[in-house]
Design a protein around this motif. Sequence first.
Motif, PDB file in Angstrom:
ATOM      1  N   LEU A  76       0.811  -1.217   0.000  1.00 45.91           N
ATOM      2  CA  LEU A  76       0.000   0.000   0.000  1.00 45.91           C
ATOM      3  C   LEU A  76       0.846   1.269   0.000  1.00 45.91           C
ATOM      4  N   MET A  77       2.173   1.137   0.169  1.00 51.18           N
ATOM      5  CA  MET A  77       3.068   2.284   0.078  1.00 51.18           C
ATOM      6  C   MET A  77       3.534   2.536  -1.358  1.00 51.18           C
ATOM      7  N   LEU A  78       3.280   1.610  -2.275  1.00 55.46           N
ATOM      8  CA  LEU A  78       3.808   1.714  -3.631  1.00 55.46           C
ATOM      9  C   LEU A  78       3.350   2.953  -4.399  1.00 55.46           C
ATOM     10  N   PRO A  79       2.132   3.464  -4.197  1.00 60.23           N
ATOM     11  CA  PRO A  79       1.753   4.683  -4.944  1.00 60.23           C
ATOM     12  C   PRO A  79       2.679   5.868  -4.730  1.00 60.23           C
ATOM     13  N   LEU A  80       3.481   5.876  -3.680  1.00 61.64           N
ATOM     14  CA  LEU A  80       4.441   6.963  -3.490  1.00 61.64           C
ATOM     15  C   LEU A  80       5.480   7.004  -4.601  1.00 61.64           C
ATOM     16  N   ALA A  81       5.662   5.890  -5.312  1.00 58.58           N
ATOM     17  CA  ALA A  81       6.610   5.859  -6.425  1.00 58.58           C
ATOM     18  C   ALA A  81       6.049   6.541  -7.667  1.00 58.58           C
ATOM     19  N   ILE A  82       4.761   6.857  -7.679  1.00 60.29           N
ATOM     20  CA  ILE A  82       4.125   7.496  -8.837  1.00 60.29           C
ATOM     21  C   ILE A  82       4.054   8.998  -8.599  1.00 60.29           C
ATOM     22  N   PRO A  83       4.837   9.817  -9.301  1.00 60.29           N
ATOM     23  CA  PRO A  83       4.681  11.272  -9.167  1.00 60.29           C
ATOM     24  C   PRO A  83       3.269  11.695  -9.575  1.00 60.29           C
ATOM     25  N   THR A  84       2.792  12.761  -8.980  1.00 64.36           N
ATOM     26  CA  THR A  84       1.409  13.178  -9.222  1.00 64.36           C
ATOM     27  C   THR A  84       1.161  13.505 -10.689  1.00 64.36           C
ATOM     28  N   TYR A  85       2.146  14.118 -11.353  1.00 69.03           N
ATOM     29  CA  TYR A  85       1.926  14.468 -12.754  1.00 69.03           C
ATOM     30  C   TYR A  85       1.843  13.221 -13.630  1.00 69.03           C
ATOM     31  N   LEU A  86       2.596  12.155 -13.285  1.00 70.89           N
ATOM     32  CA  LEU A  86       2.486  10.913 -14.049  1.00 70.89           C
ATOM     33  C   LEU A  86       1.140  10.244 -13.814  1.00 70.89           C
ATOM     34  N   ALA A  87       0.653  10.300 -12.578  1.00 73.70           N
ATOM     35  CA  ALA A  87      -0.675   9.746 -12.302  1.00 73.70           C
ATOM     36  C   ALA A  87      -1.740  10.467 -13.125  1.00 73.70           C
ATOM     37  N   ALA A  88      -1.616  11.787 -13.252  1.00 75.10           N
ATOM     38  CA  ALA A  88      -2.587  12.554 -14.034  1.00 75.10           C
ATOM     39  C   ALA A  88      -2.556  12.126 -15.501  1.00 75.10           C
ATOM     40  N   TYR A  89      -1.361  12.030 -16.075  1.00 72.45           N
ATOM     41  CA  TYR A  89      -1.252  11.673 -17.489  1.00 72.45           C
ATOM     42  C   TYR A  89      -1.786  10.265 -17.757  1.00 72.45           C
ATOM     43  N   THR A  90      -1.436   9.324 -16.886  1.00 72.34           N
ATOM     44  CA  THR A  90      -1.850   7.937 -17.124  1.00 72.34           C
ATOM     45  C   THR A  90      -3.356   7.757 -16.939  1.00 72.34           C
ATOM     46  N   TYR A  91      -3.943   8.431 -15.963  1.00 74.48           N
ATOM     47  CA  TYR A  91      -5.385   8.300 -15.762  1.00 74.48           C
ATOM     48  C   TYR A  91      -6.170   8.916 -16.923  1.00 74.48           C
ATOM     49  N   VAL A  92      -5.659  10.007 -17.478  1.00 75.94           N
ATOM     50  CA  VAL A  92      -6.329  10.589 -18.638  1.00 75.94           C
ATOM     51  C   VAL A  92      -6.244   9.621 -19.817  1.00 75.94           C
ATOM     52  N   GLU A  93      -5.073   9.012 -20.027  1.00 75.64           N
ATOM     53  CA  GLU A  93      -4.944   8.023 -21.096  1.00 75.64           C
ATOM     54  C   GLU A  93      -5.868   6.830 -20.854  1.00 75.64           C
ATOM     55  N   PHE A  94      -6.042   6.454 -19.598  1.00 78.93           N
ATOM     56  CA  PHE A  94      -6.837   5.269 -19.255  1.00 78.93           C
ATOM     57  C   PHE A  94      -8.333   5.527 -19.368  1.00 78.93           C
ATOM     58  N   LEU A  95      -8.776   6.751 -18.989  1.00 80.77           N
ATOM     59  CA  LEU A  95     -10.203   7.045 -18.929  1.00 80.77           C
ATOM     60  C   LEU A  95     -10.682   7.971 -20.041  1.00 80.77           C
ATOM     61  N   ASP A  96      -9.784   8.392 -20.929  1.00 81.69           N
ATOM     62  CA  ASP A  96     -10.168   9.295 -22.000  1.00 81.69           C
ATOM     63  C   ASP A  96     -10.992   8.561 -23.060  1.00 81.69           C
ATOM     64  N   PHE A  97     -11.435   9.304 -24.073  1.00 83.95           N
ATOM     65  CA  PHE A  97     -12.297   8.732 -25.117  1.00 83.95           C
ATOM     66  C   PHE A  97     -11.633   7.559 -25.826  1.00 83.95           C
ATOM     67  N   THR A  98     -10.322   7.653 -26.038  1.00 80.79           N
ATOM     68  CA  THR A  98      -9.609   6.567 -26.734  1.00 80.79           C
ATOM     69  C   THR A  98      -9.055   5.520 -25.779  1.00 80.79           C
TER      70      THR A  98
END
Length: 532
Positions: free
Chosen positions: A84-106
């Motif tokens: 449960l500590m692993l999300p600290l390895a994800i910078p916030t800006y990378l989380a934003a980019y990946t979630y948009v890619e994951f949930l976007d129209f494409t």
Amino acid sequence: MLPPVSAVLLVLLMGLPIIWLAIAALDTNGAGGGLAAAMLPTALRETATLMAWVGAITGVLGLVSAWLVTHFEFPGRRIFQWALMLPLAIPTYLAAYTYVEFLDFTGPIQQAVRAVFGGKTIHDYWFPDIRSPSGAAFVLSMVLYPYVYASCRAYFVMQSGSIAAASRTLGAGGFRTFFAVTLPLSRPALVVGMTLAMMEVVNDLGAVQYFGVNSLTAVIYSTWINRSNFGGAAQLAVMIVLVIGLLILLEQWARRDRVYLLHRDSRVAPPREKLVGTEAALALGFCAVLLVLGFGIPAGELLILALRNLGPNTLGLTIGAGATTLVLATLGALITVSIGMLAAKLGTRRSAHGLIRIATLGYAIPGTVLALGLLQPLGQADLWFNRLTMALAHWRPGLILSGSVAALLYVYAIRFLAVSHSTIDAAIRKRGDTMLDAGRVLGVTGWRLFLRVDLPTLSPALLTAATLVFVEIVKELPATLLLRPLGVETLATVVYARANVSLFTEAALPALTIVLVGLVPVVLSTQFGDRR
């Protein structure tokens, strides 16, 4: 007793950006004051709203997950307590980019929705817009909840189990014990974790810009870069410093109750209740969903995009930016750890202890603010130096400070001094002065004592501090983005530049490299915690 001159100089050196910004903000003549007055209400409102939502969500998720892994036994608990500590390895800006890619129209989710319901355009069905303030609050919370989780878990592990046991003996069930006993007693740890998460929200630049949130940091960047208005940006930056100061005071206020905690015998672990059936499934499901949302989706999306777009261009981009990042992070780590060693040695003197604490406050200040506060004084220093060289040798060296990597290394030292200092200071206090006194009795003093006793005994702490600073520099975006010389690209700036022109897939491999590097301190911290 007067503090040593070296401690005063260190405070001035580390505090230069804030001092310069404060002076610039006091100058209300011109357009700066009007711009700040116009932008400040919106920036404060959206920043406060985002902080409140992230603080509330991370508080609930972090507290509940820490309560589950420390108070109950269920399938997978041993894995979840460190995973449960692993999300600290994800910078916030990378989380934003990946979630948009994951949930976007494409993305895969909307593709599945269209396949099931038969829609062809975005107007044929409803789907929540991830690029919104609510989307920003959700994504930031998914990667920042470990701050609350770590703080609460440490509290739960170290507290006595007698209070909860007494509550259960008196007939209170698990949920009643949680709300009547566990939650009130864990308030200081909860507030500390929420404060750290909210400070990360204030520091963020890439994610809030990508989601279209007019936060204080984003408005400062726009005011400075797009409008070239240093006065207005300085006033907004001072406002951020005040917000951070209030958060620090809030965190210290929460810690005042630590004397009321009932400590346990360190040899006896708190008892855990075994869950079975539906309760065990719910605990397992909660932790699994949290881990997937915080780490699984961002890391998995990066891995898929990196493999799908693997080729000579992406490899060349990653190697080029990675080499630059490696050099900057190595130099920054060496400089920051050296200054941290000096600060830790000075901090052993009572007269300098308060000044050293002030010098290490840079970690709480957003990188955007530090970069803004450094550009003008470094430029002024370049101007004075060029005038001197012209007068003495008719030679103009140019922007050797503000236009080179020296500015980056300087801001890294200010930003991450607290990381190196805290690690080295803890090691010095744990070691004590016995070895140094023995060396002096044997006739070893000065530099010989430092090289033959200090460095060997502190080498594990120095290596740990260097590793932590190295990783922080690799992930750092705002300060690097604003102070990097022309043509210098790091992994973080490459990802930011590609994402802002909707070409994030090209930067998936550099982004994945940042995540892999970010796993290092998470693994080290969990292993250290298990050994303790």
